[in-house]
Enzyme design. Sequence first.
Site, PDB file in Angstrom:
ATOM      1  N   SER A   1       0.823  -1.212   0.000  1.00  0.00           N
ATOM      2  CA  SER A   1       0.000   0.000   0.000  1.00  0.00           C
ATOM      3  C   SER A   1       0.861   1.267   0.000  1.00  0.00           C
ATOM      4  O   SER A   1       1.764   1.392  -0.830  1.00  0.00           O
ATOM      5  CB  SER A   1      -0.964  -0.046   1.194  1.00  0.00           C
ATOM      6  OG  SER A   1      -1.993   0.904   1.065  1.00  0.00           O
TER       7      SER A   1
ATOM      8  N   ASP B   1      -9.551  -2.890  -4.996  1.00  0.00           N
ATOM      9  CA  ASP B   1      -9.461  -3.953  -3.987  1.00  0.00           C
ATOM     10  C   ASP B   1     -10.092  -3.534  -2.667  1.00  0.00           C
ATOM     11  O   ASP B   1      -9.832  -4.127  -1.631  1.00  0.00           O
ATOM     12  CB  ASP B   1      -8.004  -4.384  -3.778  1.00  0.00           C
ATOM     13  CG  ASP B   1      -7.148  -3.320  -3.109  1.00  0.00           C
ATOM     14  OD1 ASP B   1      -7.640  -2.196  -2.855  1.00  0.00           O
ATOM     15  OD2 ASP B   1      -5.962  -3.602  -2.823  1.00  0.00           O
TER      16      ASP B   1
ATOM     17  N   ASP C   1      -8.717  -8.915  -1.730  1.00  0.00           N
ATOM     18  CA  ASP C   1      -8.867  -7.520  -1.356  1.00  0.00           C
ATOM     19  C   ASP C   1      -7.551  -6.971  -0.799  1.00  0.00           C
ATOM     20  O   ASP C   1      -6.529  -7.675  -0.764  1.00  0.00           O
ATOM     21  CB  ASP C   1     -10.057  -7.313  -0.411  1.00  0.00           C
ATOM     22  CG  ASP C   1      -9.875  -7.909   0.981  1.00  0.00           C
ATOM     23  OD1 ASP C   1      -8.747  -7.876   1.522  1.00  0.00           O
ATOM     24  OD2 ASP C   1     -10.878  -8.402   1.546  1.00  0.00           O
ATOM     25  N   HIS C   2      -7.588  -5.722  -0.362  1.00  0.00           N
ATOM     26  CA  HIS C   2      -6.379  -5.014   0.017  1.00  0.00           C
ATOM     27  C   HIS C   2      -5.638  -5.681   1.174  1.00  0.00           C
ATOM     28  O   HIS C   2      -4.412  -5.545   1.302  1.00  0.00           O
ATOM     29  CB  HIS C   2      -6.752  -3.579   0.403  1.00  0.00           C
ATOM     30  CG  HIS C   2      -5.596  -2.632   0.440  1.00  0.00           C
ATOM     31  ND1 HIS C   2      -4.891  -2.262  -0.679  1.00  0.00           N
ATOM     32  CD2 HIS C   2      -5.009  -1.964   1.480  1.00  0.00           C
ATOM     33  CE1 HIS C   2      -3.935  -1.407  -0.354  1.00  0.00           C
ATOM     34  NE2 HIS C   2      -3.976  -1.218   0.947  1.00  0.00           N
TER      35      HIS C   2
END
Length: 451
Positions: free
Chosen positions: A162, A385, A423-424
């Site tokens: 991220s 995501d 997802d993230h």
Amino acid sequence: MTFALKAWKRTSRFLATATVALSALFAGGTAVAANNDPIVLVHGFLGFGPNELQGTNFKYWGGFNDIESHMRTYNGTHQVYTASVGPVSSNWDRAVELYYQIKGGCADYGARRTAQYAAYGKIQKPAGKCWAADPNNNPNHYPVALYPQWDASHPIHFVAHSQGGQTVRTLIQLMENGSPNGDEGGGDLYTGGKVGWVKSATTIASPHDGTTLRDIIIDYVPTVSDLLGKIVQVAGLGGSSALYGFDLEQYGMAQGPSESLGDFLNRTGGAPFWSLSNHDSAQWDLGPDGARELNAWVKTSPNVYYFSVGSKATEQGSFCCNGTDRLIAPFQSSSYQYARDDMIFFTKNTAGEWVVPSIFTRGMGSYTQTDPSRVIIDSNWFPNDGVVNTISMHGPKGQYQRNYDGTAVRGAWNYLGYYNQYDHFDVIGWERATWEVYPIYHYLTNIIYGL
């Protein structure tokens, strides 16, 4: 029926996990270890280090798995370290902390940079934000630096998630080229010339061109930044000794050792750091406009191998049967993206066409922006995501990107593809079993140890 559905979900997840790794296998075969240089893991926005959340057994890198420990022993013995930098700080500040945390020394945020944000309360050299290069010469009992021997003869690999990807890029730029502002007061980081210190930088679900989630949240709750500041104040989370620290000593937002909680709250009440006009913070860097500003001076180094990995957890809208959460999005348009039902719960309400609950506040799956003075956002940004738009994960726009074909190119963003239905937080193991998570890192380490 329930058993069959669960079995299908597990099978589809396995296939999604295998997609990126299989494509690499076909492209280039199994990499041969050519180096065993240390790896440093760098967390994203609101992330935390290994010494935080003590007693919960929950890790940023792995959740209830342990990615760092696994990487240390997978296919040999390796040096793997987990960094801890400011969870809401700008990429400049996080890069400063990352440098001194690895090498040793006291954080210096730069004379010119500090002067630029002095109105928001910035301090160039906050007391105590130091790491000891020599554990045997540490009279102040600072945390011990991760890898003090770091230099061109002892390079490292970064693996970042991220915002950590933006942070690592910023650090490489400062190390090699110094500050874009000129003389920052002589700090070691700003002298430039540190070429060859970083062998590779791998980013996972990083918002290289920003994330529309930042603008969506601010449109929905314009005072969100101020609210976060109040939470920090009330919880007393300004310092590094808390269960979870915001590490804002450079803004004077740490409770002093002899300062009462009441005095701390009075002193930091309404702190200007949280203002949206402060561009020395994560909330600015993470938006598309802030990322464009960052990318204007943070460039791809010709001396470093860059790799990027994406993730996607939304689906194109349909009448039925597309794996999305129908409770929050019962009616769907094929023009937009919608949150899958297996996404982590706190990202679902902003990932799809609308922010839920809201009155016509567009979510990431349909958000556009046409003001020509800002970054243009179109339908290419819809897949996401839950936190970052998938298109933003490839690499910074306008800087050389290529699809990885088994051969890495230095000075380019070697895109490894994306993990579908992840997802993230799936890509760092928060809600996944080890067999769904560890292969991601097997694949990455096979590549970077083969450089």
